[in-house]
Scaffold this motif. Structure first.
Motif, mmCIF file in Angstrom:
data_model
loop_
_atom_site.group_PDB
_atom_site.id
_atom_site.type_symbol
_atom_site.label_atom_id
_atom_site.label_comp_id
_atom_site.label_asym_id
_atom_site.label_seq_id
_atom_site.Cartn_x
_atom_site.Cartn_y
_atom_site.Cartn_z
ATOM 1 N N SER A 120 29.037 4.784 -42.704
ATOM 2 C CA SER A 120 28.148 4.083 -43.556
ATOM 3 C C SER A 120 26.808 4.456 -43.457
ATOM 4 O O SER A 120 25.961 4.428 -44.264
ATOM 5 C CB SER A 120 28.577 2.807 -43.843
ATOM 6 O OG SER A 120 29.746 2.473 -44.358
ATOM 7 N N LEU A 121 26.495 4.298 -42.121
ATOM 8 C CA LEU A 121 25.061 4.487 -41.635
ATOM 9 C C LEU A 121 24.555 6.057 -42.201
ATOM 10 O O LEU A 121 23.530 6.234 -42.663
ATOM 11 C CB LEU A 121 24.644 4.455 -40.218
ATOM 12 C CG LEU A 121 23.465 4.932 -39.784
ATOM 13 C CD1 LEU A 121 22.305 3.962 -40.432
ATOM 14 C CD2 LEU A 121 23.300 5.068 -38.171
ATOM 15 N N GLY B 130 6.321 0.792 -30.421
ATOM 16 C CA GLY B 130 5.863 -0.449 -31.087
ATOM 17 C C GLY B 130 6.813 -0.821 -32.433
ATOM 18 O O GLY B 130 7.568 0.344 -32.720
ATOM 19 N N GLY B 131 7.072 -1.981 -32.656
ATOM 20 C CA GLY B 131 8.219 -2.278 -33.762
ATOM 21 C C GLY B 131 8.453 -3.748 -33.791
ATOM 22 O O GLY B 131 8.834 -4.324 -34.905
ATOM 23 N N ALA B 132 8.169 -4.433 -32.742
ATOM 24 C CA ALA B 132 8.531 -5.867 -32.468
ATOM 25 C C ALA B 132 7.787 -6.919 -33.117
ATOM 26 O O ALA B 132 8.143 -7.958 -33.571
ATOM 27 C CB ALA B 132 8.688 -6.227 -30.896
ATOM 28 N N THR B 133 6.668 -6.466 -33.715
ATOM 29 C CA THR B 133 5.730 -7.266 -34.517
ATOM 30 C C THR B 133 5.771 -6.921 -35.878
ATOM 31 O O THR B 133 5.274 -7.621 -36.722
ATOM 32 C CB THR B 133 3.994 -6.914 -34.004
ATOM 33 O OG1 THR B 133 3.854 -5.659 -34.670
ATOM 34 C CG2 THR B 133 3.915 -7.489 -32.799
ATOM 35 N N LEU B 134 6.775 -6.087 -36.212
ATOM 36 C CA LEU B 134 6.831 -5.598 -37.557
ATOM 37 C C LEU B 134 8.264 -5.877 -38.413
ATOM 38 O O LEU B 134 8.948 -6.515 -37.621
ATOM 39 C CB LEU B 134 6.857 -4.035 -37.681
ATOM 40 C CG LEU B 134 5.783 -3.372 -36.751
ATOM 41 C CD1 LEU B 134 5.894 -1.636 -36.837
ATOM 42 C CD2 LEU B 134 4.381 -3.570 -37.393
ATOM 43 N N ASP B 135 8.254 -5.876 -39.621
ATOM 44 C CA ASP B 135 9.448 -6.342 -40.240
ATOM 45 C C ASP B 135 10.783 -5.337 -40.026
ATOM 46 O O ASP B 135 10.624 -4.333 -39.800
ATOM 47 C CB ASP B 135 8.957 -6.277 -41.908
ATOM 48 C CG ASP B 135 8.047 -7.132 -41.983
ATOM 49 O OD1 ASP B 135 7.642 -7.944 -41.256
ATOM 50 O OD2 ASP B 135 7.370 -7.087 -43.336
ATOM 51 N N ASN B 136 11.741 -6.148 -40.163
ATOM 52 C CA ASN B 136 13.214 -5.192 -40.293
ATOM 53 C C ASN B 136 13.017 -3.961 -41.077
ATOM 54 O O ASN B 136 13.658 -2.965 -40.856
ATOM 55 C CB ASN B 136 14.283 -6.063 -40.616
ATOM 56 C CG ASN B 136 14.544 -7.138 -39.535
ATOM 57 O OD1 ASN B 136 14.525 -6.884 -38.283
ATOM 58 N ND2 ASN B 136 14.913 -8.456 -39.891
ATOM 59 N N GLU C 195 19.286 -1.739 -48.981
ATOM 60 C CA GLU C 195 20.045 -0.558 -48.228
ATOM 61 C C GLU C 195 20.469 -0.958 -46.958
ATOM 62 O O GLU C 195 21.515 -0.463 -46.232
ATOM 63 C CB GLU C 195 18.835 0.602 -48.013
ATOM 64 C CG GLU C 195 19.657 1.899 -47.270
ATOM 65 C CD GLU C 195 18.656 3.028 -47.302
ATOM 66 O OE1 GLU C 195 17.898 3.213 -48.387
ATOM 67 O OE2 GLU C 195 18.772 3.834 -46.338
ATOM 68 N N ILE C 196 19.847 -1.747 -46.175
ATOM 69 C CA ILE C 196 20.305 -2.279 -44.617
ATOM 70 C C ILE C 196 21.485 -3.164 -45.038
ATOM 71 O O ILE C 196 22.562 -2.847 -44.281
ATOM 72 C CB ILE C 196 19.100 -3.174 -44.155
ATOM 73 C CG1 ILE C 196 17.932 -2.276 -43.707
ATOM 74 C CG2 ILE C 196 19.609 -4.087 -43.115
ATOM 75 C CD1 ILE C 196 16.727 -3.015 -43.417
ATOM 76 N N ASN C 197 21.692 -3.989 -46.061
ATOM 77 C CA ASN C 197 22.656 -4.743 -46.162
ATOM 78 C C ASN C 197 23.902 -3.768 -46.614
ATOM 79 O O ASN C 197 25.242 -4.178 -46.358
ATOM 80 C CB ASN C 197 22.528 -5.638 -47.411
ATOM 81 C CG ASN C 197 23.671 -6.430 -47.830
ATOM 82 O OD1 ASN C 197 24.069 -7.499 -47.475
ATOM 83 N ND2 ASN C 197 24.337 -5.868 -49.030
ATOM 84 N N GLY C 198 23.679 -2.792 -47.164
ATOM 85 C CA GLY C 198 24.638 -1.960 -47.684
ATOM 86 C C GLY C 198 25.234 -2.113 -49.158
ATOM 87 O O GLY C 198 25.178 -3.320 -49.716
ATOM 88 N N GLY D 66 22.880 0.369 -44.179
ATOM 89 C CA GLY D 66 21.693 0.835 -43.194
ATOM 90 C C GLY D 66 22.065 0.154 -41.737
ATOM 91 O O GLY D 66 21.438 0.862 -40.692
ATOM 92 N N CYS D 67 22.395 -0.963 -41.728
ATOM 93 C CA CYS D 67 22.586 -1.591 -40.377
ATOM 94 C C CYS D 67 23.787 -2.533 -40.593
ATOM 95 O O CYS D 67 23.637 -3.640 -41.143
ATOM 96 C CB CYS D 67 21.439 -2.444 -40.087
ATOM 97 S SG CYS D 67 21.673 -3.259 -38.344
ATOM 98 N N TRP D 68 25.047 -2.338 -40.119
ATOM 99 C CA TRP D 68 26.078 -2.842 -40.320
ATOM 100 C C TRP D 68 26.265 -4.501 -39.865
ATOM 101 O O TRP D 68 26.750 -5.211 -40.651
ATOM 102 C CB TRP D 68 27.338 -2.062 -39.920
ATOM 103 C CG TRP D 68 27.411 -2.093 -38.295
ATOM 104 C CD1 TRP D 68 27.012 -1.295 -37.352
ATOM 105 C CD2 TRP D 68 28.490 -2.988 -37.558
ATOM 106 N NE1 TRP D 68 27.329 -1.743 -36.195
ATOM 107 C CE2 TRP D 68 28.042 -2.797 -36.108
ATOM 108 C CE3 TRP D 68 29.043 -4.403 -37.936
ATOM 109 C CZ2 TRP D 68 28.845 -3.561 -35.287
ATOM 110 C CZ3 TRP D 68 29.666 -4.929 -37.024
ATOM 111 C CH2 TRP D 68 29.612 -4.738 -35.433
#
Ligand code: SF4
Lengths: 202, 864
Positions: free
Chosen positions: B301-302, A172-178, B495-498, B522-524
């Motif tokens: 970076s990740l 699961g994860g597709a209904t959740l936030d990034n 953090e995802i942005n970096g 966190g996610c390039w």
């Protein structure tokens, strides 16, 4: 809409002009509402109504939780409760529209069927029990550590690192936030659990 | 689309109003068909034959957009002389290894690249669904290639394509798909006429394409057409995937998937990636052109974002902490392992596999054999109550008093009770504000995982075990607020942005990523979403206050680019192909790329730029190479690597089909992933015996009023009221043949299950004439289950488990079954009925037919 006796009372009490102006069709033909879907169609009763969107305490800009079109929503709140959810007319994606699911979002979040307490089923039990949230979190943490203990793999048969447990799975994860997916993946990866999957696989 | 993505469909209607012609291809007449110009009923599982027919039509009539094709695709590239096609191999390309059922790809390569880094054996790539890692970038291929700009060389891609699809004639389309030649030609004519300098055509698909044993190749065929017609990287063009959940794109980009790390970095494999350098080089492919050359910075970076101060260049940024793959760890393998007692604990986070995944019985039996299960959802879903209310309780296969699984149900917060971003289907991130507090014990996943991590780290604080270092060294210090100590979603997004490690300054984009440990990301591909310390995903400039590209609404990855590869919207010299389709172009005066969108190209690299000999990475991309993530900068009509079941799409029959493959001796995809497990089975298909035991084709899809497995719709009264019952749609002809009455009951039987449904006799299903006989198809919604306000049997119970080899997605849009009047049996009699069908069909649980079709008759077929 025919308004019956109320209109006739109007004739005797307020005169012909008021009576005629009380007709929706007159207002429709002479006023600013030629389609008769706004002011022209109003009755005394409906004039007194206010939209739930008007007396809201606050409005949150949100996004529909169902499919991936990503329609904009405005969530109206009154007294700490969601009082209405409508399409966001500013959205270049949806232009204010919502489909039946998006339109039912208020019923979704306020559904009486929602579970609001932790439920616990013991092994071999035939029923649910109550459980404190913090106790549940603690028990789950203990079970994760036990599963790692029982199934941990340091290296493969040739001594190459594995650093993992195949004893834990997640789906699961597709209904959740990034942001949520980010923490889920980060924590599971750090605990060596790699059997992490979601709706994108199906 | 009108059914499953209704508000997105308004734009199709808008286009129609402006003169676009809308074609709808579907096994069933839907609300989309009702407003389309043309509806083409198709036999489920035959789209490659239809699309292959369009490719042939384009090539035969030389209707390709030649200037685009020559400059921007690999049409002119010469392929190795060792390559041989399915047309010569009766359904097999060169390099098939019958032992593993996979290909060795050396012979598929461009000439001179036979031993390039992308080639080789693909058995391990199949197990790790390696095809998925190409979502954001091309598969590996060397930069310098031999070309024939006249397209006459017999081994150039253009000629190979022509030969490969030569037999996909209108007659063949009719014979395979059941679509009349006249309708097919109308589609092909309209599509080609509506493409070129002045016009673009668009292709839209959904899981009707992905949930097949050849799903990736469906999309490949669509991409080939769009490249031939010059419809990629241009406004009004493209191949549009309409995805099914609010943030399913986000959960692929920031993957909760076993084989990926954020930004499509592959999860390391124990044998392939023993060291950090080998891992990085497997992504970067030294010597290759394109932007993936910076992979080392993204990877470092990740790890820096994960392990902070502990991650240093000296210790390879804690690369050693990452868990390693050894094979297939996908969700279906996991479920079989649960049944075999190998898995202790299972988390379900807003997903309901008891209803939503293929082979529901296997899902439920797996969950009934765990030590513990944690379900986090808004509602009490079937996957939480299978031990109490599931169909296996009725059949006696699950006895609550004997079921050992300990179940924790934790209520989740809804989308209005937390803040954060969803990534919708066009890569657009939209931030949601929080409206209210969640009720009672309901919490966000952010809360649950943050505090779970906190507790785990507390419990392990004194541990000296090496395996606990990854948890203890993890950066896990997010600020919290409110009565429940909710972690800050903005801090996570940052953090995802970096950020720059020394100063904490948020990065403005992935160009700032460094490989020396000075940046953490966190996610390039999401870098830039928090540029200047501003939450760019929260932007809500009204559509009335900006142009139609609406660049200031939300934020799209990468770099807020709305159309990928948009350099292709200009001609090789950098001028718009036409005034009408002007989008991104070269401004010679300012010497930079400009336009309505963020150019998907180095801003100041002129169209005339040619790379020096031997250049690699971004420097190797020429000024007229728009496909900047591809190893050769070109759009791939032919895929020399990266697609495991062939460099070109080939029509194979679905794994379960009543029809013998009219094109090749090989019946179904020979590289499909199969599982020989006692719980799993495949209904026989020709040339196997007993295929007639399951004579009908069934397919499933969505209703407008329900959502996926029903947890968010069968629990909501207005939606439950609108679609209150499980039903099956059948044609009047089939109803007559089987003896079904409108609004009566029917039950459907496969080798896995029997389910019942109310009968809707309707012209929406058309019996199709296929290869000289009538094929009946039935349709079911897959939303129903045994919990909620409205209940019914689950259509997904009928499916077995067979997967696409590239991405390990199951074939759950087509299968075979029998249809019988009346209600299904209950209790143990239900199991007897399925067992009887298995016996009659010769199904031996735990065995499946060989992947390679073996019959002499088939050979004649292929040669005909
Ligand atoms: S309102 Fe309908 S179309 Fe829009 S996102 Fe929600 S479910 Fe999708």
């Amino acid at each position: 809409m025919f308004r019956g006796s109320l209109a006739w009372e109007g004739v005797s009490g307020l005169g012909l002009r008021t009576f005629i102006e009380g007709w929706p069709v007159y207002r429709q033909l002479t006023g600013t509402d030629p389609l008769g879907r706004g002011a022209a169609a109003k009755s005394d009763g409906s004039r007194a109504l206010t939209a739930r969107t008007e007396d809201a305490d606050s409005v949150a800009r949100s996004v529909c939780p169902y499919c991936a079109v990503g329609c904009g929503q405005r969530v109206f709140v009154k007294d700490g409760q969601v009082s209405q959810i409508e399409g966001d007319p500013d959205s270049p994606i949806s232009r204010g529209r919502l489909c039946p699911k998006g339109s039912a979002s208020k019923s979704l979040v306020t559904s009486p069927l929602r579970q609001t307490t932790v439920r616990y089923r013991r092994p071999y039990s035939t029923q649910w029990e109550d459980l404190e949230l913090d106790t549940a979190l603690d028990m789950i943490a203990d079970r994760i550590l036990a599963a790692r203990e029982q199934t941990w793999e340091d290296v493969d048969t040739q001594g190459r690192p594995l650093n993992r447990t195949l004893g834990i799975s997640s789906l699961g994860g597709a209904t959740l936030d990034n942001e949520e997916n980010y923490l889920i993946k980060k924590l599971f990866t750090a605990m060596g659990a790699l059997q992490i999957e979601n709706q994108a696989r199906i | 689309m009108a059914e499953a993505h209704p508000v997105g469909f308004q734009w199709v209607m808008e286009a129609k109003r402006r003169g676009a012609k809308v074609f709808h291809v579907d096994p069933r007449f839907t609300r989309t068909s009702a407003v389309a110009d043309e509806y083409l009923p198709i036999r489920a599982g035959t789209d490659i034959a239809l699309l292959g027919g369009v490719v042939r039509y384009i090539l035969d009539n030389e209707l390709d957009f030649r200037e685009y094709v020559l400059s921007y695709t690999n049409a002119a590239t010469i392929v190795s002389e060792e390559f041989s096609d399915t047309e010569d191999g009766d359904g097999f390309f060169s390099g098939f290894d019958p032992e593993t059922g996979t290909y060795v790809q050396d012979s598929w390569q461009y000439e001179g690249h036979e031993d390039s880094s992308g080639s080789g054996h693909t058995a391990q790539e199949r197990d790790s669904a390696a095809g998925l890692t190409h979502e954001s970038h091309g598969a590996p291929v060397g930069g310098q290639t031999r070309r024939d700009e006249t397209l006459q060389h017999p081994r150039c891609v253009y000629q190979i394509l022509k030969r490969h699809f030569a037999r996909y004639t209108p007659e063949m389309v009719e014979r395979v798909c059941g679509i009349s030649q006249a309708q097919f030609l109308e589609l092909a004519r309209a599509w080609t006429a509506n493409s070129g300098r002045d016009r673009t055509g668009m292709l839209i698909y959904s899981v009707g394409w992905t949930q097949h044993s050849v799903g990736v190749q469906y999309i490949r065929t669509g991409a080939i057409i769009q490249l031939l017609l010059g419809n990629m990287g241009r406004p009004g063009g493209g191949v549009m995937a309409l995805r099914g959940h609010a943030s399913i794109q986000g959960s692929t980009d920031i993957p909760t998937l076993f084989n990926l790390l954020p930004g499509y970095l592959p999860m390391p494999h124990h044998a392939e990636h023993p060291s950090f350098d080998e891992w990085v080089d497997s992504i970067r492919h030294p010597g290759q052109k394109g932007f993936w050359g910076n992979a080392r910075s993204f990877a470092a970076s990740l790890l820096k974002a994960y392990w902070g101060d502990a991650a240093t260049p000296e210790n390879d940024f804690c690369y050693g902490y990452l868990p390693r793959l050894t094979g297939d760890h996908g969700t279906y393998q996991q479920v079989l392992n649960m049944i075999d007692g190998k898995i202790k604990g299972y988390f379900l986070l807003g997903q309901n596999p008891a209803v939503g995944s293929a082979h529901g019985r296997a899902q439920r039996l797996g969950m009934a054999n765990l030590d513990w299960l944690v379900v986090r959802d808004l509602f009490m879903i079937e996957s939480a109550t299978f031990w109490q209310n599931g169909p296996e309780v009725a059949t006696g296969e699950i006895v609550p008093e004997e079921c050992r699984t300990e179940v924790f149900f934790l209520p989740a917060a809804s989308h209005v009770e937390k803040e954060g971003t969803f990534t919708q289907t066009q890569r657009l991130l939209q931030w949601r504000e929080k409206a209210v507090e969640p009720p009672g014990d309901a919490r966000s996943e952010l809360w649950f995982f943050y505090h779970l991590g906190r507790k785990l780290r507390e419990k392990l604080a004194d541990s000296t075990l090496p395996r606990d270092r990854a948890l203890l060294d993890l950066t896990w210090d997010y600020p919290t607020h409110g009565p429940h100590a909710e972690p800050s979603a903005e801090a996570v997004l940052r953090e995802i942005n970096g950020y720059d490690v020394a100063t904490g300054r948020p990065l403005s984009g992935f160009a700032e990523a460094r490989a020396d440990g000075s940046t953490a990301i966190g996610c390039w591909i999401y870098s830039g979403v928090y540029a200047d310390g501003v939450n760019q995903a929260a932007r809500r400039k009204s559509r009335h206050e900006q142009d139609w590209v609406a660049a200031e609404w939300g934020w799209a990855w990468p770099a807020n680019r709305r159309i990928l590869y948009n350099r292709a919207s200009a001609d090789p010299d950098g001028n718009p192909w036409s005034e009408r389709k002007r989008y991104v172009w070269w401004d010679a005066e300012k010497a930079e790329w400009t336009g309505y969108d963020v150019p998907d190209f180095e801003k100041t690299k002129p169209p005339s730029y040619r790379p020096p000999v031997g250049a690699s990475g971004p420097e190797g991309i020429a000024g007229d190479d728009p496909f900047v993530m591809q190893g050769d900068g070109k759009g791939w009509l032919y895929a020399p690597s990266g697609v495991l079941d062939g460099p070109l799409p080939t029509h194979y029959e679905p794994v379960e089909s009543p029809v013998r493959n009219p094109l090749y001796g090989q019946q179904a995809n020979p590289t499909r992933k199969m599982y020989a497990h006692p719980v799993n089975s495949v209904n026989p298909s020709p040339p196997q015996e007993h295929a007639q035991v399951f004579p009908y084709v069934f397919t499933v899809s969505r209703l407008t009023e329900h959502h996926t497995a029903g947890a968010m719709s069968r629990t909501v009264s207005p939606l439950a009221e609108l679609q209150p019952e499980m039903f099956v749609e059948v044609s009047p002809a089939l109803a007559g043949e089987v003896g079904l009455t409108h609004l009566g009951w029917a039950h459907l039987v496969s080798g896995r299950a029997v389910i019942e449904a109310k009968v809707l006799v309707t012209d929406r299903l058309t019996p199709l004439r296929v290869d000289g006989r009538i094929i009946h198809q039935v349709w079911l919604p897959y939303h129903f289950g045994f919990e909620g306000l409205v209940t019914g049997d689950s259509a997904n119970d009928l499916f077995g488990i067979s997967l696409d080899p590239n991405v390990l997605i199951q074939e759950s849009k087509v299968g075979t079954c029998d249809v019988r009047p009346g209600r299904r049996p209950t209790g143990p009699a239900l199991l007897d009925l399925v067992a009887d069908y298995q016996r009659r069909a010769g199904i031996v649980p735990g065995q499946h037919a060989p992947a390679v079709t073996t019959d002499n008759e088939g050979k004649e077929h292929g040669a005909s």
